[in-house]
Design an enzyme around this catalytic site. Structure first.
Site, PDB file in Angstrom:
ATOM      1  N   SER A   1     -12.432  85.663  18.009  1.00  0.00           N
ATOM      2  CA  SER A   1     -13.547  86.475  17.525  1.00  0.00           C
ATOM      3  C   SER A   1     -14.817  86.021  18.223  1.00  0.00           C
ATOM      4  O   SER A   1     -14.943  84.860  18.615  1.00  0.00           O
ATOM      5  CB  SER A   1     -13.670  86.260  16.022  1.00  0.00           C
ATOM      6  OG  SER A   1     -14.960  86.611  15.580  1.00  0.00           O
ATOM      7  N   SER A   2     -15.789  86.939  18.308  1.00  0.00           N
ATOM      8  CA  SER A   2     -17.041  86.575  18.985  1.00  0.00           C
ATOM      9  C   SER A   2     -17.830  85.511  18.215  1.00  0.00           C
ATOM     10  O   SER A   2     -18.746  84.912  18.764  1.00  0.00           O
ATOM     11  CB  SER A   2     -17.907  87.818  19.187  1.00  0.00           C
ATOM     12  OG  SER A   2     -18.174  88.428  17.951  1.00  0.00           O
ATOM     13  N   CYS A   3     -17.473  85.264  16.954  1.00  0.00           N
ATOM     14  CA  CYS A   3     -18.231  84.268  16.183  1.00  0.00           C
ATOM     15  C   CYS A   3     -17.874  82.830  16.572  1.00  0.00           C
ATOM     16  O   CYS A   3     -18.446  81.887  16.027  1.00  0.00           O
ATOM     17  CB  CYS A   3     -18.062  84.487  14.691  1.00  0.00           C
ATOM     18  SG  CYS A   3     -16.425  84.087  14.116  1.00  0.00           S
TER      19      CYS A   3
ATOM     20  N   TYR B   1     -14.417  80.202   9.576  1.00  0.00           N
ATOM     21  CA  TYR B   1     -13.558  81.141  10.310  1.00  0.00           C
ATOM     22  C   TYR B   1     -13.611  80.804  11.805  1.00  0.00           C
ATOM     23  O   TYR B   1     -12.587  80.765  12.486  1.00  0.00           O
ATOM     24  CB  TYR B   1     -14.068  82.552  10.047  1.00  0.00           C
ATOM     25  CG  TYR B   1     -13.335  83.648  10.765  1.00  0.00           C
ATOM     26  CD1 TYR B   1     -12.057  84.024  10.367  1.00  0.00           C
ATOM     27  CD2 TYR B   1     -13.925  84.340  11.824  1.00  0.00           C
ATOM     28  CE1 TYR B   1     -11.393  85.055  11.014  1.00  0.00           C
ATOM     29  CE2 TYR B   1     -13.265  85.368  12.472  1.00  0.00           C
ATOM     30  CZ  TYR B   1     -12.001  85.722  12.058  1.00  0.00           C
ATOM     31  OH  TYR B   1     -11.338  86.738  12.704  1.00  0.00           O
TER      32      TYR B   1
ATOM     33  N   LYS C   1     -10.621  79.767  14.458  1.00  0.00           N
ATOM     34  CA  LYS C   1     -10.340  80.542  15.671  1.00  0.00           C
ATOM     35  C   LYS C   1     -10.475  79.678  16.934  1.00  0.00           C
ATOM     36  O   LYS C   1      -9.724  79.865  17.903  1.00  0.00           O
ATOM     37  CB  LYS C   1     -11.267  81.763  15.747  1.00  0.00           C
ATOM     38  CG  LYS C   1     -10.921  82.830  14.717  1.00  0.00           C
ATOM     39  CD  LYS C   1      -9.555  83.418  15.017  1.00  0.00           C
ATOM     40  CE  LYS C   1      -9.156  84.518  14.090  1.00  0.00           C
ATOM     41  NZ  LYS C   1      -7.794  85.028  14.386  1.00  0.00           N
TER      42      LYS C   1
ATOM     43  N   HIS D   1     -16.895  94.324   6.810  1.00  0.00           N
ATOM     44  CA  HIS D   1     -17.892  94.165   7.877  1.00  0.00           C
ATOM     45  C   HIS D   1     -18.942  95.272   7.739  1.00  0.00           C
ATOM     46  O   HIS D   1     -18.787  96.192   6.944  1.00  0.00           O
ATOM     47  CB  HIS D   1     -17.208  94.256   9.251  1.00  0.00           C
ATOM     48  CG  HIS D   1     -16.367  93.070   9.551  1.00  0.00           C
ATOM     49  ND1 HIS D   1     -15.001  93.106   9.519  1.00  0.00           N
ATOM     50  CD2 HIS D   1     -16.696  91.792   9.873  1.00  0.00           C
ATOM     51  CE1 HIS D   1     -14.518  91.904   9.805  1.00  0.00           C
ATOM     52  NE2 HIS D   1     -15.525  91.095  10.025  1.00  0.00           N
TER      53      HIS D   1
HETATM   54  O1  GFB Z   1     -20.430  92.683   9.983  1.00  0.00           O
HETATM   55  P1  GFB Z   1     -21.058  91.594   9.207  1.00  0.00           P
HETATM   56  O2  GFB Z   1     -20.633  91.479   7.775  1.00  0.00           O
HETATM   57  O3  GFB Z   1     -20.816  90.197   9.846  1.00  0.00           O
HETATM   58  O4  GFB Z   1     -22.657  91.791   9.199  1.00  0.00           O
HETATM   59  P2  GFB Z   1     -21.324  89.358  11.123  1.00  0.00           P
HETATM   60  C1  GFB Z   1     -23.403  92.093  10.359  1.00  0.00           C
HETATM   61  C2  GFB Z   1     -24.858  92.294  10.032  1.00  0.00           C
HETATM   62  O5  GFB Z   1     -25.007  93.496   9.247  1.00  0.00           O
HETATM   63  C3  GFB Z   1     -25.512  91.177   9.192  1.00  0.00           C
HETATM   64  C4  GFB Z   1     -25.846  93.250   8.145  1.00  0.00           C
HETATM   65  O6  GFB Z   1     -26.820  90.965   9.683  1.00  0.00           O
HETATM   66  C5  GFB Z   1     -25.558  91.785   7.793  1.00  0.00           C
HETATM   67  O7  GFB Z   1     -26.587  91.247   6.990  1.00  0.00           O
HETATM   68  N1  GFB Z   1     -25.555  94.214   7.075  1.00  0.00           N
HETATM   69  C6  GFB Z   1     -26.421  95.166   6.615  1.00  0.00           C
HETATM   70  C7  GFB Z   1     -24.421  94.322   6.362  1.00  0.00           C
HETATM   71  N2  GFB Z   1     -25.891  95.847   5.604  1.00  0.00           N
HETATM   72  C8  GFB Z   1     -24.631  95.350   5.418  1.00  0.00           C
HETATM   73  C9  GFB Z   1     -23.593  95.681   4.503  1.00  0.00           C
HETATM   74  O8  GFB Z   1     -23.712  96.539   3.648  1.00  0.00           O
HETATM   75  N3  GFB Z   1     -22.427  94.961   4.642  1.00  0.00           N
HETATM   76  C10 GFB Z   1     -22.263  93.991   5.575  1.00  0.00           C
HETATM   77  N4  GFB Z   1     -21.093  93.339   5.665  1.00  0.00           N
HETATM   78  N5  GFB Z   1     -23.262  93.640   6.436  1.00  0.00           N
HETATM   79  C11 GFB Z   1     -18.906  88.523  10.989  1.00  0.00           C
HETATM   80  C12 GFB Z   1     -18.294  87.205  10.657  1.00  0.00           C
HETATM   81  O9  GFB Z   1     -20.244  88.246  11.152  1.00  0.00           O
HETATM   82  O10 GFB Z   1     -18.440  89.103  12.174  1.00  0.00           O
HETATM   83  C13 GFB Z   1     -16.858  87.142  10.911  1.00  0.00           C
HETATM   84  O11 GFB Z   1     -18.611  86.879   9.318  1.00  0.00           O
HETATM   85  C14 GFB Z   1     -16.410  87.881  12.162  1.00  0.00           C
HETATM   86  O12 GFB Z   1     -16.508  85.812  10.998  1.00  0.00           O
HETATM   87  C15 GFB Z   1     -17.075  89.222  12.324  1.00  0.00           C
HETATM   88  O13 GFB Z   1     -16.664  87.123  13.300  1.00  0.00           O
HETATM   89  C16 GFB Z   1     -16.728  89.907  13.614  1.00  0.00           C
HETATM   90  O14 GFB Z   1     -21.288  90.163  12.389  1.00  0.00           O
HETATM   91  O15 GFB Z   1     -22.621  88.701  10.823  1.00  0.00           O
END
Ligand code: GFB
Length: 313
Positions: A109-111, A138, A142, A181
């Site tokens: 994953s990119s994280c 996570y 990975k 996500h």
């Molecule tokens: O996709 P996401 O949950 O994870 O959130 P990451 C990306 C961005 O979207 C963050 C914002 O800045 C969140 O605060 N966001 C805005 C929201 N509204 C929402 C919402 O309603 N739901 C969610 N989920 N986010 C993940 C990692 O990071 O990326 C994993 O936690 C994995 O490990 C994945 O690598 C690909 O992009 O921040």
């Protein structure tokens, strides 16, 4: 070049969004696809994984099984994210080597990259700085997977490779507002706000972080391309090469879902890493590029969401 012709390919995690896209993609190859139902095989159990590999003897396997989730789930369940991913990886690499499966494609994953990695992120910036705290559990699991691939290659000469997909989306995604996500969450929120005739929809955080997105069918295509054409110790980024601010993403989702209200912010929720745009130069130089634009992809996922809405209730 690794030919898939007449080969037996095990897709571990075939029910997930990535695994099911891989199965769809592999159907156009002259190979046999091996899958295991969850009831038949618990990947966290070493004895079951060994018995499965011994019985099926795949020629190659793609490790798409993982415990995944969005920023809140990652932050809330550190033990689950670290333990489950580590144990699945350890069991599969060990069993594959033991029963002579010579080809593995491991998905990271990119994280895995440092929180403040230079953008666009090159593959060699792995382990050059501290991780983003919301998903370091996570990410560490990975990174261990990448290192397992590297270690079996180095010690036993195995053809084990790793790919690092960016934030993926597509049919079969998780639309649960707490654990998903960002993209599926925004689609669902905008759709529900439209149905409720609400004046506003709320996003988490400031909306200023930038993220890169890739449709899962493009990702599956890139992974099969790598499986056939790549054999090296260096993991490979799989992305679209473009990123977008979360607030812009919400505007795009509002346009697609035809929700015309205001966008508000829940600032009690984390932003996570400010930006994670990966360099896609390695894959581009090999001749692969994505086909599905973000807007086109969101439109098709919204259609899928509407078609399957009843079954999710
Ligand atoms: O996709 P996401 O949950 O994870 O959130 P990451 C990306 C961005 O979207 C963050 C914002 O800045 C969140 O605060 N966001 C805005 C929201 N509204 C929402 C919402 O309603 N739901 C969610 N989920 N986010 C993940 C990692 O990071 O990326 C994993 O936690 C994995 O490990 C994945 O690598 C690909 O992009 O921040």
């Amino acid at each position: 070049m690794y030919s898939l012709s007449q080969k037996k390919i095990w897709v571990a995690g075939h029910r997930g969004m990535v695994g099911s896209a891989l199965v769809r993609r592999l159907q156009s190859e002259d190979c046999t696809i091996v899958t295991a139902a969850r009831e038949e095989l618990d990947l966290t159990r070493q004895d079951q994984v060994e018995a499965f590999v011994r019985a099926h003897k795949p020629d190659a396997l793609i490790l798409a099984a993982a415990k995944v989730g969005g920023i809140l789930a990652n932050n809330a369940l550190p033990a689950d994210f670290l333990y489950e991913n580590l144990i699945i990886e350890a069991n599969i690499f060990q069993a594959a080597h033991r029963y002579d499966v010579n080809k593995i494609l491991f998905l990271g994953s990119s994280c895995i990259y440092p929180k403040f990695a230079q953008q666009p992120i090159q593959e060699d910036s792995l382990l050059s700085g501290s991780l983003e705290p919301t998903n370091e559990w996570y990410a560490i699991a990975k990174i261990a997977g990448i290192k397992l691939a590297e270690a079996y290659r180095r010690q036993h000469g195995r053809d084990y490779i790793s790919a690092m997909p960016t934030n993926l989306y597509g049919p079969g995604d998780n639309f649960d507002l707490q654990s998903s996500h960002v993209l599926p969450a925004l689609i669902r929120k905008a759709h529900q706000a439209k149905l409720a005739r609400s004046d506003e929809v709320t996003i988490w955080g400031t909306g200023t972080p930038r993220r890169e997105f890739l449709h899962v069918d493009d990702c599956a295509d890139a992974l099969i391309f790598l499986l056939k054409n790549y054999s090296d110790v260096q993991h490979v980024n799989v992305g679209s090469g473009e990123d977008i601010e979360i607030i812009e993403l919400m505007r795009l989702v509002c346009r697609v879902t035809e929700f015309h209200g205001a966008i508000t912010h829940d600032l009690s929720k984390p932003d996570g890493t400010p930006r994670k745009l990966m360099s896609n130069a390695t894959l581009a130089n090999m001749g692969w590029k994505p086909r599905i634009s973000l807007e086109e992809g969101i439109r098709s996922v919204y259609e899928w969401y509407l078609e399957t809405e009843n079954s999710r209730r």
